[in-house]
Design an enzyme around this catalytic site. Structure first.
Site, PDB file in Angstrom:
ATOM      1  CG  MET A  44      -4.155  -6.626   9.253  1.00  0.00           C
ATOM      2  SD  MET A  44      -4.076  -8.371   9.486  1.00  0.00           S
ATOM      3  CE  MET A  44      -5.506  -8.658  10.471  1.00  0.00           C
ATOM      4  N   PRO A  45      -4.449  -2.997   8.301  1.00  0.00           N
ATOM      5  CG  PRO A  45      -3.438  -1.300   7.066  1.00  0.00           C
ATOM      6  CD  PRO A  45      -3.239  -2.198   8.244  1.00  0.00           C
ATOM      7  CB  ILE A  46      -8.135  -5.748   4.995  1.00  0.00           C
ATOM      8  CG1 ILE A  46      -7.482  -6.654   6.046  1.00  0.00           C
ATOM      9  CG2 ILE A  46      -8.513  -6.536   3.737  1.00  0.00           C
ATOM     10  CD1 ILE A  46      -8.409  -7.714   6.614  1.00  0.00           C
ATOM     11  CB  SER A  99       0.857  -4.390   9.204  1.00  0.00           C
ATOM     12  OG  SER A  99       0.680  -3.031   8.866  1.00  0.00           O
ATOM     13  CE1 TYR A 129      -2.496 -10.622   5.112  1.00  0.00           C
ATOM     14  CE2 TYR A 129      -2.607  -8.955   6.825  1.00  0.00           C
ATOM     15  CZ  TYR A 129      -2.229 -10.206   6.408  1.00  0.00           C
ATOM     16  OH  TYR A 129      -1.584 -11.043   7.266  1.00  0.00           O
TER      17      TYR A 129
END
Length: 100
Positions: free
Chosen positions: A1-3, A46, A48
């Site tokens: 999950m990349p932020i 996925s 953010y």
């Protein structure tokens, strides 16, 4: 999950505004999410995206506060046309590391 965190100065894109609009933020979120999908195959749901607006007085460039740098740049721009692609400066004006 990349932020992904995007930092922008807290100022509007026109003189009558003092921040990035909700529509502009939505476009940033959409564009960054789409980029993550295309480049890293990360699903939109996925990813953010965090947008941080930084007061101009808390932002510096080329060793000086942004407001001072822009004054210096405006003096330079009297000598040539407005810069392209970057509201602060062109790539040619950005500081570079000394060549060895």
């Amino acid at each position: 999950m990349p932020i992904v965190t995007v930092q922008v100065t807290r100022e509007g894109t026109t003189p009558d505004r003092s921040s990035v609009t909700a529509e502009e933020k939505a476009a940033i979120i959409s564009g960054v999410s789409q980029l993550m999908l295309e480049v890293l195959n990360k699903p939109l749901e996925s990813t953010y995206v965090v947008i941080e607006e930084v007061d101009r007085e808390n932002w510096g460039w080329a060793g000086v506060p942004t407001a001072e740098y822009r004054k210096l740049l405006s003096k330079k721009s009297g000598e040539r046309n407005k810069v392209e692609n970057d509201p602060v400066t062109s790539a040619a004006d950005r500081p570079t590391a000394p060549q060895s």
